[in-house]
Design an enzyme around this catalytic site. Structure first.
Site, PDB file in Angstrom:
ATOM      1  N   LYS A  49      79.573 106.623   6.347  1.00 57.06           N
ATOM      2  CA  LYS A  49      80.126 106.219   7.650  1.00 57.06           C
ATOM      3  C   LYS A  49      81.203 105.152   7.448  1.00 57.06           C
ATOM      4  CE  LYS A  49      78.404 104.711  12.228  1.00 57.06           C
ATOM      5  NZ  LYS A  49      77.213 104.242  12.971  1.00 57.06           N
ATOM      6  N   SER A  97      76.254 106.657  17.228  1.00 53.92           N
ATOM      7  CA  SER A  97      77.641 106.499  16.829  1.00 53.92           C
ATOM      8  C   SER A  97      77.971 107.155  15.483  1.00 53.92           C
ATOM      9  CB  SER A  97      77.980 105.008  16.743  1.00 53.92           C
ATOM     10  OG  SER A  97      77.197 104.390  15.723  1.00 53.92           O
ATOM     11  N   SER A 139      71.855 105.120  16.482  1.00 55.54           N
ATOM     12  CA  SER A 139      73.091 105.742  15.992  1.00 55.54           C
ATOM     13  C   SER A 139      72.928 106.690  14.821  1.00 55.54           C
ATOM     14  CB  SER A 139      74.108 104.660  15.623  1.00 55.54           C
ATOM     15  OG  SER A 139      74.626 104.091  16.790  1.00 55.54           O
TER      16      SER A 139
END
Lengths: 487, 473
Positions: B71, B146, B170
């Site tokens: 990420k 997210s 997330s």
């Protein structure tokens, strides 16, 4: 100055630590290129996390204990949020509730004797980076930032408003500096090592905060200016408002920065990246590591060496001078068991040593902006000089000359004395001269036996003239009397 | 054409052993570059070269040759790291996050940085400055957030497994929306060093894979005490999976707000576990209704402080300098997106003098009550896990909720309490409806990742939902 109330917030850089407060970067950046002692943590790079330097916390606790504070059971770091270009994270890791220690006290000498100044709290925080404005802040077209300082461990020491004059404030800082140096956590000679903010008010007025006093020497000047300013306002019946003022060191004045309405809201909250620390349990161990502090040393110097209190005070204000004094005094007693009364056994009278160090040596060092540590006048040289002085080998004036020459050019006391023709003849050398004078002046010797007082003075004068004044008067008198009686 | 990715890490290991790493990685990089789902922000161009070295020199490591996606809020040395924000464009970190370091030490190949909500603030990956990621199951739908890019990359075969981060769901939300497995470990189980902070006291690095086995292998590699993170903990000091009760609690609160088909599949899963010998009972945690308010106040407060460093002085967005304060304002006005600004403002407000006690302190108190609720449930009822739907809805349409922040925040109702308590939790697929995946969440005791992973494995072995993801590859 009547009814002045002053409280200090002293920021002390723990610059004797090897690494910064929250990262492993070296603290030894004084003469280094800017931005060479940095890492993701002290640059505030995204994702970097602080880790507490335990040694720094230990230093903080030692200072707190030396200032007679209560160390809290648990201590906690907070974030102090504000924007400024020298602050890489947009917040400073500091302390708020649960500081390291509270409720301390420290005594200072005032014109009316000893006085206790209460310490409100001692807490830790990180130093911001340093901003540099080439050519001065008014003229510089840009700001340069040096992050070498960023993240240095600071100790903030906050007093109650117990100081009654700018002079007392200065005394407080001098004493504090000396304690910090005794604890070996601080070198006050480095730039920016001690920075002071101060609250000052007069009876009947609101307090002003004076910020940015960058040296402990500037404090007295800044506060005197501010006290006078406030006095003049009161005299003219103008209300003193609560405000923050900036000290302009160059012009020696304070300038209004912001009033109370403009105070910043720092939005303190606990630093989530640092768990609370239980530090109370460290104190027992750290207590043992605290050396003898100035007050105790003064008492001991008076008792153990019999020196005068003002001398003891002056000797102990700088730990290096205090250690120097002790080395000099102990020079001749190393073979004598500790517990015996040793005063008589000393080759050097401690009072003489104290007076030479305080009245002569400190002045000569000061004049040359030198420190005793690392100076060419090592303890053994001073011991030699004082021994020669007390045995009458050299004169006081000679001793001062030798000290000066060694401080300026180094060298050996004996060699200097010889080269410059200092020093006295020893007794046997004088003896030869005495015999010679008696032999060469039978007439005067006769007069002497007729009890003519002037005759002895004449003979003494002859011997002194022959020795070019280097015979000890005591030797001359004794020897003359001895040989004249034999006649 | 050979499908390198359909059997996860175990399958890919054969290709590595056979010296096909370079070929597989090259094909993968090409596929990423096609950018069908906008799963990546940055592609690591040196991945193929790394793969070639591995084919040549072999070497060891539990993840040798595995193409892993990371990420974009995890710091990667020499690779641009933006948090999907304009303000960090061009920022190339000089250091690796501890988790990235551990992946590399174990032979993994980092193939790219995945798309996300800006600074991890969002539930859909729609707040990314680089545009939304699309759900591989239906390109008109959100992948969750997210960590939407990390989930979509796994689900679409654009990596073998990935790292995400989980502040309020997330990792689990996008795992659920993309039909894969995701693990959010206990707070402190994995180092946060190098994770670009949104809300320090809530967030964790988590793992994602097409099976729970892959996700847990990744977790095993990245976890453990790190001297650079003072909140990381040596898990061996804590009890792991000691007593077994064979019982789970079902969090039936808020069920009336859950979509009907989601609820149906979650119950099916619970009954399936019952058939496999794990009993259940319904539980109700009284303080859970305050979880969302507490969560958002804490997260936004911390965020307002964490994001203060983005001032353009040292990295990222920069322009013509004026006075420092106006420069800061301009850079922050230009660099942050709408949702990020909203959270900074609300967080700044709740920490302000006069409001701190009313909001932030109160939120911390609520947090403690919720922690006690969970502790009590586990202890008194002797539970191994607490289960709930991961998300109350199936993946929704892109743009459907983005203009309605409150409704969006509400969708985190089951994931957020886990972050407030610091407990571990996994999300695994438990069914499909209208062609869209549905996830179930298992919450475990602190540092007892093992139990919930084991339950998830038992479930996985006896169902075939997770295998459906390979149909996409």
């Amino acid at each position: 100055m009547n009814n002045v109330m002053i409280g200090l917030e002293v920021h002390v850089q723990l610059n004797k630590l090897k690494s910064k407060l929250f990262c492993g970067c070296s603290t030894d950046y004084q003469d280094e290129e800017p931005n060479t002692h940095t890492c993701p943590v002290c640059l505030g790079l995204p994702g970097a996390l602080p880790v507490v330097n335990r040694k720094a916390v230990e230093c903080g606790i030692k200072v707190a204990l030396a200032l007679n504070c209560e160390v809290l059971e648990q201590t906690l770091f907070y974030r102090k949020n504000y924007f400024y270009p020298d602050l890489p994270k947009g917040f400073q890791i500091s302390q708020y509730d649960f500081p390291l220690a509270v409720n301390g006290k420290m005594s200072i000498e005032t014109d009316r004797g000893e006085k206790i100044i209460r310490i409100n709290r001692v807490h830790m925080e990180e130093d911001p980076a340093r901003m540099i404005h080439e050519g001065g802040i008014q003229y510089s077209r840009h700001s340069l930032i040096d992050y070498n300082r960023s993240g240095m461990a600071l100790l903030e020491i906050v007093t109650e408003p117990d100081l009654k004059s700018p002079k007392e404030a200065r005394r407080f800082l001098d004493k504090l500096r000396s304690i910090l140096e005794y604890l070996d956590v601080f070198n006050g000679d480095l730039e920016g090592a001690m920075r002071v903010d101060s609250n000052i008010s007069l009876a009947g007025g609101d307090r002003a905060e004076v910020k940015n006093i960058s040296s402990h020497k500037g404090v007295e000047k800044a506060l005197s200016y501010e006290a006078t300013r406030q006095k003049n306002l009161l005299r003219r019946n103008i209300k003193i408002i609560q405000e923050t003022r900036h000290y302009d060191e160059e012009r020696g004045i304070t300038i209004s920065m912001r009033t109370k309405e403009g105070e910043e809201d720092y939005r303190y909250f606990p630093e989530p990246d640092l768990p609370p620390m239980s530090v109370k349990s460290w104190t027992e161990r750290l207590k043992d590591e605290i050396p003898e502090l100035p007050d105790a040393k003064i008492r001991r110097f008076v008792e153990e060496y019999g020196v005068k209190e003002n001398h003891a005070r002056s000797l102990t204000s700088d730990i290096e001078i205090a250690d120097y004094f002790e080395t000099v005094c102990k020079s001749s007693i190393c073979t004598i068991p500790r517990q015996k009364v040793v005063r008589r056994a000393r080759e050097i009278d401690p009072n003489m040593a104290a007076s030479w160090i305080v009245d002569v040596l400190k002045g000569e060092l000061n004049y040359r902006e030198m420190k005793i540590e690392g100076s060419p006048l090592t303890e053994d040289k001073t011991i030699k000089i004082l021994k020669d002085l007390s045995s009458g080998k050299i004169t006081e004036k000679n001793a001062v000359e030798i000290i000066r020459e060694i401080l300026d050019n180094g060298g050996d006391p004996e060699e200097i004395a010889r080269r410059r023709g200092f020093g006295r003849l020893d007794r046997s050398e004088t003896e030869i001269l005495v015999k010679k004078v008696i032999e060469e002046n039978p007439k005067v010797v006769e007069d002497y036996h007729k009890k003519k007082k002037r005759a002895l003075n004449f003979l003494v004068g002859k011997v002194m003239a022959l020795s070019k004044g280097k015979s000890a008067p005591k030797d001359v008198n004794e020897l003359l009397e001895k040989y004249l009686c034999e006649d | 054409m050979k499908n390198y990715f359909k059997d996860g890490i175990k399958g890919f290991r054969h290709f590595v052993e056979d010296g096909e790493t370079e070929e597989a990685t090259r094909r993968l990089i090409d596929k990423i570059k096609e950018n069908r789902f906008n799963a990546y922000i940055t592609v690591c161009e040196d991945a193929v070269e790394r793969a070639r070295e591995i084919d040549k020199n072999k070497g060891d490591g539990r993840l040798l040759g595995m193409p892993i996606a990371v990420k974009d809020n995890l710091s990667t040395r020499g690779v641009e790291t933006t948090c999907a924000s304009k303000i960090l464009r061009g920022y190339v970190p000089p250091y690796d996050a501890t988790v990235v370091e551990r992946l590399k030490e174990n032979g993994a190949i980092i193939v790219g940085k995945t798309n996300m909500d800006e600074f991890a603030m969002g539930t859909t990956t729609e707040t990314s400055f680089f545009g939304s990621t699309r759900n591989p199951w239906d390109e008109d739908r959100v992948p969750g957030g997210s960590s939407g890019g990390s989930a979509a990359a796994v689900a679409s075969g654009e990596c073998i497994a990935s790292l995400g981060t989980d502040t309020g769901g997330s990792v689990r939300c996008p795992a659920s929306f993309c039909g894969i497995s995701g693990i959010k470990p206990t707070y402190g189980f994995v180092s946060r060093y190098g994770l670009i902070a949104y809300s320090n006291s809530l967030e964790c690095v988590g793992t994602m894979g097409s099976s729970i086995e892959d996700a847990s292998l990744l977790l095993d590699v990245i976890s453990g005490k790190d001297s650079r993170d003072s909140t990381s903990i040596d898990p061996t000091l804590y009890r792991r999976s000691s007593e077994k009760f064979g019982k789970i609690g079902v969090l039936t609160q808020f069920f009336d707000g859950v979509e009907e088909d989601v609820l149906k599949h979650v119950w099916n899963a619970i009954h399936k576990l019952e058939d496999l010998g794990i009993e259940y009972e319904e539980i109700d945690l009284p303080n859970l209704r305050y979880a969302l308010s507490s969560y958002y106040i804490i997260a936004m407060s911390e965020a307002s402080s964490n994001l203060a460093r983005y001032d353009g002085v040292r990295y990222g967005l920069r322009g013509k300098d004026l006075a420092w304060d106006t420069t800061f304002s301009r850079i922050r006005a230009e660099g942050f997106g709408k949702e990020v600004k909203r959270r900074i403002l609300m967080g700044t407000f709740s920490l302000s003098a006069g409001y701190y006690g009313k909001y932030y302190l109160k939120a911390l108190k609520v947090r403690n009550l919720i922690i006690k609720d969970f502790e009590g449930a586990f202890r008194k009822r002797k539970l191994d896990a607490i289960v709930s739907p991961t998300m109350p809805y199936k993946p929704f349409k892109l743009g459907e909720k983005i203009e309605d922040p409150i409704s969006m925040y509400l969708s985190d109702i089951y994931t957020v309490p886990v972050n407030l308590t610091g407990l571990p939790s996994v999300s695994i697929p438990c069914g499909f409806s209208e062609g869209l995946p549905i996830g179930i969440q298992l919450i475990g005791r602190a540092f007892d990742e093992e139990t919930i992973i084991n339950i998830a494995k038992i479930y996985e072995e006896n169902t075939d939902h997770q295998k459906k993801v390979s149909g996409l590859l």
